[in-house]
Design an enzyme around this catalytic site. Structure first.
Site, PDB file in Angstrom:
ATOM      1  CG  HIS A  18      -1.938  -1.011   1.335  1.00 36.78           C
ATOM      2  ND1 HIS A  18      -2.115  -1.798   2.441  1.00 36.78           N
ATOM      3  CD2 HIS A  18      -2.872  -1.407   0.439  1.00 36.78           C
ATOM      4  CE1 HIS A  18      -3.130  -2.636   2.239  1.00 36.78           C
ATOM      5  NE2 HIS A  18      -3.607  -2.419   1.022  1.00 36.78           N
ATOM      6  CE  LYS A  42     -13.212  -7.073   4.015  1.00 37.41           C
ATOM      7  NZ  LYS A  42     -12.601  -6.353   2.900  1.00 37.41           N
ATOM      8  CB  SER A 129      -4.454  -6.774   4.325  1.00 35.39           C
ATOM      9  OG  SER A 129      -4.093  -5.490   3.905  1.00 35.39           O
TER      10      SER A 129
HETATM   11  O1  PNS Z   1      -9.247  -2.742   0.278  1.00 39.49           O
HETATM   12  P1  PNS Z   1     -10.544  -3.123  -0.374  1.00 39.49           P
HETATM   13  O2  PNS Z   1     -11.366  -3.936   0.605  1.00 39.49           O
HETATM   14  O3  PNS Z   1     -10.350  -3.811  -1.686  1.00 39.49           O
HETATM   15  O4  PNS Z   1     -11.348  -1.764  -0.663  1.00 39.49           O
HETATM   16  C1  PNS Z   1     -12.627  -1.789  -1.235  1.00 39.49           C
HETATM   17  C2  PNS Z   1     -13.258  -0.377  -1.249  1.00 39.49           C
HETATM   18  C3  PNS Z   1     -13.260   0.194   0.139  1.00 39.49           C
HETATM   19  C4  PNS Z   1     -12.456   0.514  -2.156  1.00 39.49           C
HETATM   20  C5  PNS Z   1     -14.715  -0.506  -1.797  1.00 39.49           C
HETATM   21  O5  PNS Z   1     -15.364  -1.558  -1.147  1.00 39.49           O
HETATM   22  C6  PNS Z   1     -15.539   0.772  -1.633  1.00 39.49           C
HETATM   23  O6  PNS Z   1     -15.204   1.797  -2.160  1.00 39.49           O
HETATM   24  N1  PNS Z   1     -16.653   0.691  -0.866  1.00 39.49           N
HETATM   25  C7  PNS Z   1     -17.529   1.797  -0.571  1.00 39.49           C
HETATM   26  C8  PNS Z   1     -18.896   1.655  -1.258  1.00 39.49           C
HETATM   27  C9  PNS Z   1     -18.775   1.988  -2.731  1.00 39.49           C
HETATM   28  O7  PNS Z   1     -18.728   3.123  -3.120  1.00 39.49           O
HETATM   29  N2  PNS Z   1     -18.656   0.923  -3.579  1.00 39.49           N
HETATM   30  C10 PNS Z   1     -18.385   1.049  -4.999  1.00 39.49           C
HETATM   31  C11 PNS Z   1     -19.586   1.262  -5.863  1.00 39.49           C
HETATM   32  S1  PNS Z   1     -20.965   0.233  -5.514  1.00 39.49           S
END
Ligand code: PNS
Length: 166
Positions: A18, A42, A129
């Site tokens: 990251h 989660k 992670s």
């Molecule tokens: O580290 P990750 O778990 O891959 O991150 C995923 C993340 C946080 C980028 C994604 O789940 C997210 O942006 N969630 C917020 C809700 C949202 O806007 N989702 C995308 C369109 S439905």
């Protein structure tokens, strides 16, 4: 005008992969906000507060990095922060399908915010992670894969969990 990017994620916990992406992002953007999703559905290893703390400690060396948290839609948070882009790291081809879906959904919701993918350094290509937590759970050596503070906190937390189980 400052060009701001949001680098969103779970960061449970932050890894050197990251940090590699943030460093690369700073070549392209003036300011990067690392944003942790507050996701109650989660089950996380570290709480949001612990992750914020770890991110702050781990990014102290970067001048133009800020740590934030959000819930709801990412594009709404990005707009609120005046970000022009969403920054995501790409490791192997296996990342592509999910990232593609996420980027297109975000574009559907807000066409003004662009998703920018940066390739992670080769040495972090297999780092995540989840694999780091798994390795640590079985006492595998994760030195050099996460910042020292993260390694220390994982060890502490694993020891506390094992103590409660015994
Ligand atoms: O580290 P990750 O778990 O891959 O991150 C995923 C993340 C946080 C980028 C994604 O789940 C997210 O942006 N969630 C917020 C809700 C949202 O806007 N989702 C995308 C369109 S439905």
């Amino acid at each position: 005008m400052k060009r701001i990017a949001i680098y969103p994620g779970s960061f449970d916990p932050v890894t050197n992969g990251h940090l590699d992406i943030v460093q690369r992002g700073l070549y392209v953007f003036d300011h990067v906000i690392m944003a942790i999703l507050k996701n109650p559905s989660k089950k996380a290893f570290f709480s949001v507060e612990e992750r914020v703390d770890l991110l702050k400690e781990s990014t102290k060396k970067f001048k133009n990095v800020e740590i934030g948290t959000f819930d709801g839609l990412l594009v709404d948070y990005a707009k609120q922060c005046n970000a022009v882009a969403i920054l995501r790291g790409m490791r192997a081809v296996s990342d592509f399908e999910y990232e593609f879906q996420l980027a297109l959904m975000n574009r559907r919701f807000n066409r003004e915010i662009q998703t920018v993918f940066l390739m992670t350094g080769m040495r972090w290509i297999y780092t995540s992670s989840s694999i780091i937590k798994e390795a640590a759970r079985f006492d595998g050596d994760i030195t050099g894969m996460v910042p020292e503070i993260v390694q220390h906190r994982i060890k502490e937390k694993m020891a506390a969990i094992n103590k409660n189980l015994s």
